[in-house]
Scaffold this motif. Structure first.
Motif, PDB file in Angstrom:
ATOM      1  N   GLN A   4      49.751  45.711  44.573  1.00  0.00           N
ATOM      2  CA  GLN A   4      48.744  46.774  44.611  1.00  0.00           C
ATOM      3  C   GLN A   4      48.334  47.050  46.061  1.00  0.00           C
ATOM      4  O   GLN A   4      47.939  46.138  46.770  1.00  0.00           O
ATOM      5  CB  GLN A   4      47.518  46.339  43.787  1.00  0.00           C
ATOM      6  N   SER A   5      48.441  48.298  46.483  1.00  0.00           N
ATOM      7  CA  SER A   5      47.961  48.660  47.823  1.00  0.00           C
ATOM      8  C   SER A   5      46.502  49.113  47.729  1.00  0.00           C
ATOM      9  O   SER A   5      45.971  49.259  46.622  1.00  0.00           O
ATOM     10  CB  SER A   5      48.830  49.768  48.410  1.00  0.00           C
ATOM     11  N   THR A   6      45.869  49.332  48.877  1.00  0.00           N
ATOM     12  CA  THR A   6      44.474  49.784  48.871  1.00  0.00           C
ATOM     13  C   THR A   6      44.388  51.197  49.448  1.00  0.00           C
ATOM     14  O   THR A   6      45.262  51.627  50.194  1.00  0.00           O
ATOM     15  CB  THR A   6      43.564  48.853  49.703  1.00  0.00           C
ATOM     16  N   ILE A   7      43.309  51.876  49.099  1.00  0.00           N
ATOM     17  CA  ILE A   7      43.074  53.242  49.580  1.00  0.00           C
ATOM     18  C   ILE A   7      42.954  53.263  51.107  1.00  0.00           C
ATOM     19  O   ILE A   7      43.437  54.172  51.774  1.00  0.00           O
ATOM     20  CB  ILE A   7      41.788  53.793  48.911  1.00  0.00           C
ATOM     21  N   THR A   8      42.315  52.221  51.657  1.00  0.00           N
ATOM     22  CA  THR A   8      42.079  52.190  53.109  1.00  0.00           C
ATOM     23  C   THR A   8      43.389  52.067  53.898  1.00  0.00           C
ATOM     24  O   THR A   8      43.418  52.321  55.094  1.00  0.00           O
ATOM     25  CB  THR A   8      41.116  51.046  53.479  1.00  0.00           C
ATOM     26  N   LYS A   9      44.471  51.674  53.223  1.00  0.00           N
ATOM     27  CA  LYS A   9      45.787  51.662  53.878  1.00  0.00           C
ATOM     28  C   LYS A   9      46.248  53.101  54.180  1.00  0.00           C
ATOM     29  O   LYS A   9      46.999  53.342  55.112  1.00  0.00           O
ATOM     30  CB  LYS A   9      46.773  50.957  52.936  1.00  0.00           C
ATOM     31  N   PHE A  10      45.785  54.052  53.378  1.00  0.00           N
ATOM     32  CA  PHE A  10      46.256  55.439  53.498  1.00  0.00           C
ATOM     33  C   PHE A  10      45.254  56.369  54.171  1.00  0.00           C
ATOM     34  O   PHE A  10      45.634  57.297  54.865  1.00  0.00           O
ATOM     35  CB  PHE A  10      46.581  56.005  52.104  1.00  0.00           C
ATOM     36  N   PHE A  11      43.975  56.163  53.890  1.00  0.00           N
ATOM     37  CA  PHE A  11      42.947  57.065  54.420  1.00  0.00           C
ATOM     38  C   PHE A  11      42.128  56.307  55.465  1.00  0.00           C
ATOM     39  O   PHE A  11      41.688  55.183  55.214  1.00  0.00           O
ATOM     40  CB  PHE A  11      42.010  57.547  53.304  1.00  0.00           C
ATOM     41  N   SER A  12      41.911  56.948  56.600  1.00  0.00           N
ATOM     42  CA  SER A  12      41.220  56.246  57.677  1.00  0.00           C
ATOM     43  C   SER A  12      39.716  56.500  57.645  1.00  0.00           C
ATOM     44  O   SER A  12      39.253  57.498  57.103  1.00  0.00           O
ATOM     45  CB  SER A  12      41.798  56.671  59.020  1.00  0.00           C
ATOM     46  N   LYS A  13      38.981  55.576  58.244  1.00  0.00           N
ATOM     47  CA  LYS A  13      37.525  55.729  58.325  1.00  0.00           C
ATOM     48  C   LYS A  13      37.187  56.787  59.362  1.00  0.00           C
ATOM     49  O   LYS A  13      37.869  56.906  60.369  1.00  0.00           O
ATOM     50  CB  LYS A  13      36.883  54.395  58.739  1.00  0.00           C
TER      51      LYS A  13
END
Lengths: 14, 257
Positions: A4-13
């Motif tokens: 399972q990957s995380t959203i923060t891997k794709f979208f930056s702060k």
């Protein structure tokens, strides 16, 4: 294996 | 000063029901554009983005942009005090740590005033890039909901494959496996029953069913759901909220290592 990957891997702060 | 009035109060109840199993606490952002929220689940696997535009409210006043931190579970409890046909007004003043919900019955013979404590929530907004998706599937939201419920009785993950033949949802578990294919069907007279597939490239992605099933709590907000997919990218599951905005769920895929 498949992991399972995380959203923060794709979208930056900011 | 912030004040909004929503004649169709049940809509807010349904929006909160569609978020509460995914998110514990969230900052609601209030601005002249509208009432919005962006929040991740506690494991940062899914993200929900809600937009209710100011034009969709009977009355909308927001003197300056600010955020209200709220517990979604507590908000759901407060909204239980409202009947489905009640008119809902939400009010907050600058610098106070409470928000007021007022519920009015349509005949104005019952008025409830509910005050809820606000919270300080430390959360970062994520930048969601505008993306061109390789495949976009539009289908009846009830159909999508029933597919997710059916497959989650068999397995924990769903593989969504879009090809020229249609969109296939498949799962595998200890007791066996299953797959459901929906073909394009735009000939129906009722647009809400259509399934439309726009595909630039075939896509195959795998997701955790427990999150997708949570997204389908938004089914009552829209007759159609849009599922946007690109290889190795989070899926976007969008429910449009008529004349007001949308609720979009983003879910990170399971990736082969």
């Amino acid at each position: 294996g498949i992991k399972q990957s995380t959203i923060t891997k794709f979208f930056s702060k900011g | 000063m912030f004040e909004l009035r929503l004649v169709q109060g049940s809509l807010l109840k349904r929006v909160i029901d569609a978020i509460k199993d995914l998110v514990n606490d969230a900052n609601f952002d209030c601005s002249s554009t509208g009432f919005s929220l962006q929040a991740m689940d506690s494991s940062h696997v899914a993200l929900v983005a809600l937009l209710l535009r100011s034009e969709g409210f009977e009355h909308f006043r927001c003197d300056r942009t600010f955020s209200m931190g709220m517990s979604i579970a507590n908000m759901a409890k407060m909204l239980k005090c409202a009947s489905n046909d009640d008119i809902i007004t939400i009010k907050a003043d600058d610098g106070t740590d409470t928000v007021t919900f007022m519920f009015e019955s349509p005949s104005q013979d019952k008025i409830s005033d509910i005050e809820m404590k606000l919270m300080d929530i430390d959360s970062d907004h994520l930048g969601i890039p505008d993306a061109e998706y390789e495949a976009i599937v539009r289908m009846p939201s009830t159909e999508f909901g029933s597919i997710c419920t059916s497959l989650s009785t068999i397995g924990d993950t769903v593989t969504i494959a879009v090809s020229k033949q249609g969109v296939t949802f498949s799962t595998k578990g200890d007791i066996g496996s299953g797959n459901i294919t929906c073909r394009q069907n735009s000939s129906t007279e009722k647009p809400e029953e259509a399934t439309i597939i726009e595909m630039k490239e075939p896509v195959v992605l795998t997701f955790a069913l427990k999150y997708i099933t949570t997204f389908t709590k938004a089914t009552s907000l829209s007759s159609q759901v849009t599922i946007s997919l690109s290889s190795d990218m989070p899926v976007v599951v969008e429910y449009k909220i008529a004349e007001m905005g949308h609720i979009r769920y983003y879910l990170a895929p399971k990736i082969e290592e």
